[in-house]
Design a protein around this motif. Structure first.
Motif, PDB file in Angstrom:
ATOM      1  N   ALA A 184       9.007  -4.347  -9.349  1.00 56.78           N
ATOM      2  CA  ALA A 184       9.823  -4.257  -8.127  1.00 56.78           C
ATOM      3  C   ALA A 184       8.918  -3.992  -6.915  1.00 56.78           C
ATOM      4  CB  ALA A 184      10.844  -3.128  -8.260  1.00 56.78           C
ATOM      5  N   VAL A 185       9.367  -4.431  -5.746  1.00 55.73           N
ATOM      6  CA  VAL A 185       8.634  -4.147  -4.518  1.00 55.73           C
ATOM      7  C   VAL A 185       8.960  -2.716  -4.093  1.00 55.73           C
ATOM      8  CG1 VAL A 185       8.359  -4.726  -2.077  1.00 55.73           C
ATOM      9  CG2 VAL A 185       8.607  -6.553  -3.776  1.00 55.73           C
ATOM     10  N   LEU A 186       7.919  -1.887  -4.019  1.00 52.53           N
ATOM     11  CA  LEU A 186       8.062  -0.504  -3.586  1.00 52.53           C
ATOM     12  C   LEU A 186       7.309  -0.343  -2.281  1.00 52.53           C
ATOM     13  CD1 LEU A 186       7.279   1.495  -6.878  1.00 52.53           C
ATOM     14  CD2 LEU A 186       9.400   0.411  -6.189  1.00 52.53           C
ATOM     15  N   ILE A 187       8.004   0.110  -1.252  1.00 48.41           N
ATOM     16  CA  ILE A 187       7.373   0.353   0.044  1.00 48.41           C
ATOM     17  C   ILE A 187       7.426   1.857   0.296  1.00 48.41           C
ATOM     18  CG2 ILE A 187       7.467  -0.086   2.526  1.00 48.41           C
ATOM     19  CD1 ILE A 187       8.962  -2.720   1.821  1.00 48.41           C
ATOM     20  N   PHE A 188       6.290   2.416   0.668  1.00 46.49           N
ATOM     21  CA  PHE A 188       6.204   3.849   0.923  1.00 46.49           C
ATOM     22  C   PHE A 188       5.958   4.111   2.398  1.00 46.49           C
ATOM     23  CE2 PHE A 188       5.155   3.267  -3.502  1.00 46.49           C
ATOM     24  CZ  PHE A 188       5.925   4.247  -4.114  1.00 46.49           C
ATOM     25  N   THR A 231      -1.218   3.259  -9.970  1.00 47.31           N
ATOM     26  CA  THR A 231      -1.814   3.829 -11.184  1.00 47.31           C
ATOM     27  C   THR A 231      -0.766   4.052 -12.269  1.00 47.31           C
ATOM     28  OG1 THR A 231      -1.596   6.154 -10.529  1.00 47.31           O
ATOM     29  CG2 THR A 231      -3.621   5.015  -9.855  1.00 47.31           C
ATOM     30  N   LEU A 232       0.502   4.154 -11.861  1.00 48.57           N
ATOM     31  CA  LEU A 232       1.590   4.344 -12.839  1.00 48.57           C
ATOM     32  C   LEU A 232       2.147   3.010 -13.331  1.00 48.57           C
ATOM     33  CD1 LEU A 232       3.479   7.305 -11.121  1.00 48.57           C
ATOM     34  CD2 LEU A 232       1.941   7.406 -13.093  1.00 48.57           C
ATOM     35  N   GLY A 233       1.533   1.894 -12.902  1.00 49.89           N
ATOM     36  CA  GLY A 233       1.933   0.591 -13.415  1.00 49.89           C
ATOM     37  C   GLY A 233       2.843  -0.223 -12.517  1.00 49.89           C
ATOM     38  N   TYR A 234       3.113   0.251 -11.303  1.00 51.48           N
ATOM     39  CA  TYR A 234       3.937  -0.517 -10.368  1.00 51.48           C
ATOM     40  C   TYR A 234       3.031  -1.498  -9.637  1.00 51.48           C
ATOM     41  CZ  TYR A 234       7.720   2.646 -11.437  1.00 51.48           C
ATOM     42  OH  TYR A 234       8.699   3.344 -12.101  1.00 51.48           O
ATOM     43  N   THR A 235       3.254  -2.781  -9.903  1.00 45.53           N
ATOM     44  CA  THR A 235       2.315  -3.805  -9.428  1.00 45.53           C
ATOM     45  C   THR A 235       2.554  -4.265  -7.993  1.00 45.53           C
ATOM     46  OG1 THR A 235       3.727  -5.494 -10.448  1.00 45.53           O
ATOM     47  CG2 THR A 235       1.880  -4.660 -11.767  1.00 45.53           C
ATOM     48  N   ASN A 236       3.698  -3.937  -7.408  1.00 46.03           N
ATOM     49  CA  ASN A 236       4.005  -4.368  -6.039  1.00 46.03           C
ATOM     50  C   ASN A 236       4.252  -3.181  -5.112  1.00 46.03           C
ATOM     51  OD1 ASN A 236       3.927  -7.261  -6.335  1.00 46.03           O
ATOM     52  ND2 ASN A 236       5.759  -7.057  -7.596  1.00 46.03           N
ATOM     53  N   ARG A 244       0.023   9.568   3.899  1.00 47.94           N
ATOM     54  CA  ARG A 244       0.697   9.896   2.625  1.00 47.94           C
ATOM     55  C   ARG A 244       1.296   8.649   1.997  1.00 47.94           C
ATOM     56  NH1 ARG A 244       4.387  14.686   4.732  1.00 47.94           N
ATOM     57  NH2 ARG A 244       4.001  13.538   6.649  1.00 47.94           N
ATOM     58  N   ALA A 245       1.744   7.704   2.827  1.00 52.68           N
ATOM     59  CA  ALA A 245       2.294   6.453   2.294  1.00 52.68           C
ATOM     60  C   ALA A 245       1.228   5.697   1.513  1.00 52.68           C
ATOM     61  CB  ALA A 245       2.837   5.592   3.433  1.00 52.68           C
ATOM     62  N   ALA A 246       0.003   5.657   2.021  1.00 54.36           N
ATOM     63  CA  ALA A 246      -1.091   4.982   1.317  1.00 54.36           C
ATOM     64  C   ALA A 246      -1.389   5.681  -0.004  1.00 54.36           C
ATOM     65  CB  ALA A 246      -2.339   4.938   2.199  1.00 54.36           C
ATOM     66  N   ARG A 247      -1.413   7.010   0.004  1.00 56.81           N
ATOM     67  CA  ARG A 247      -1.650   7.753  -1.237  1.00 56.81           C
ATOM     68  C   ARG A 247      -0.524   7.496  -2.235  1.00 56.81           C
ATOM     69  NH1 ARG A 247      -3.345  11.642   2.461  1.00 56.81           N
ATOM     70  NH2 ARG A 247      -1.634  13.088   2.093  1.00 56.81           N
ATOM     71  N   ALA A 248       0.716   7.437  -1.749  1.00 52.13           N
ATOM     72  CA  ALA A 248       1.866   7.189  -2.623  1.00 52.13           C
ATOM     73  C   ALA A 248       1.786   5.798  -3.255  1.00 52.13           C
ATOM     74  CB  ALA A 248       3.166   7.335  -1.835  1.00 52.13           C
ATOM     75  N   ALA A 249       1.419   4.803  -2.465  1.00 55.02           N
ATOM     76  CA  ALA A 249       1.300   3.433  -2.992  1.00 55.02           C
ATOM     77  C   ALA A 249       0.202   3.368  -4.052  1.00 55.02           C
ATOM     78  CB  ALA A 249       1.017   2.453  -1.860  1.00 55.02           C
ATOM     79  N   ASN A 250      -0.919   4.045  -3.807  1.00 56.14           N
ATOM     80  CA  ASN A 250      -2.001   4.073  -4.800  1.00 56.14           C
ATOM     81  C   ASN A 250      -1.533   4.757  -6.081  1.00 56.14           C
ATOM     82  OD1 ASN A 250      -3.822   2.764  -3.157  1.00 56.14           O
ATOM     83  ND2 ASN A 250      -4.703   4.648  -2.346  1.00 56.14           N
ATOM     84  N   LEU A 251      -0.807   5.865  -5.942  1.00 59.17           N
ATOM     85  CA  LEU A 251      -0.291   6.581  -7.105  1.00 59.17           C
ATOM     86  C   LEU A 251       0.655   5.686  -7.907  1.00 59.17           C
ATOM     87  CD1 LEU A 251       0.221   9.115  -8.833  1.00 59.17           C
ATOM     88  CD2 LEU A 251       1.964   9.774  -7.176  1.00 59.17           C
ATOM     89  N   ALA A 252       1.571   5.018  -7.218  1.00 56.55           N
ATOM     90  CA  ALA A 252       2.515   4.131  -7.908  1.00 56.55           C
ATOM     91  C   ALA A 252       1.756   3.031  -8.654  1.00 56.55           C
ATOM     92  CB  ALA A 252       3.507   3.535  -6.918  1.00 56.55           C
TER      93      ALA A 252
END
Length: 112
Positions: free
Chosen positions: A68-72, A89-94, A79-87
């Motif tokens: 799914a497309v996740l926008i932070f 690493t958890l396997g969220y490809t978008n 913090r949005a950039a850190r959140a996207a990087n974290l996601a």
């Protein structure tokens, strides 16, 4: 990176997710992005690891699928950039950050 136009259009795309990773006190001071789900950054990893039913119960929306497309978003993009990087690493490809975040959103909304 997500753009202002993409974030503004999220309510028209039910398969996209917009997560605001600011703290609740910040949201009360500024307001919220339309269609966003608030998960403060310190709680994000736990939230994205919840079982589907628990995520839905906690956030009122089905847990996003790994593709799914996740926008932070946050206040200014850090913090949005850190959140996207974290996601990621958890396997969220978008997963991507809205670089302008609340600061850009508020400025562009004021201009309309």
């Amino acid at each position: 990176m997500a753009t202002y136009e993409e974030v503004k259009d999220v309510p028209n795309h039910p398969k996209k997710y917009l997560f605001d990773v600011r703290n609740e006190t910040e949201l009360k001071e500024t307001g919220v992005l339309p269609a966003s789900i608030n998960i403060p950054l310190p709680e994000l990893e736990k939230a994205l690891n919840l079982p589907n039913e628990e995520f839905t119960k906690a956030y009122g929306r089905e847990k996003p699928s790994p593709d799914a497309v996740l926008i932070f978003s946050c206040k200014a993009g850090g913090r949005a950039a850190r959140a996207a990087n974290l996601a990621g690493t958890l396997g969220y490809t978008n997963a991507k950050a809205y670089a302008g975040s609340w600061t850009e959103w508020e400025a562009k909304q004021a201009g309309n």
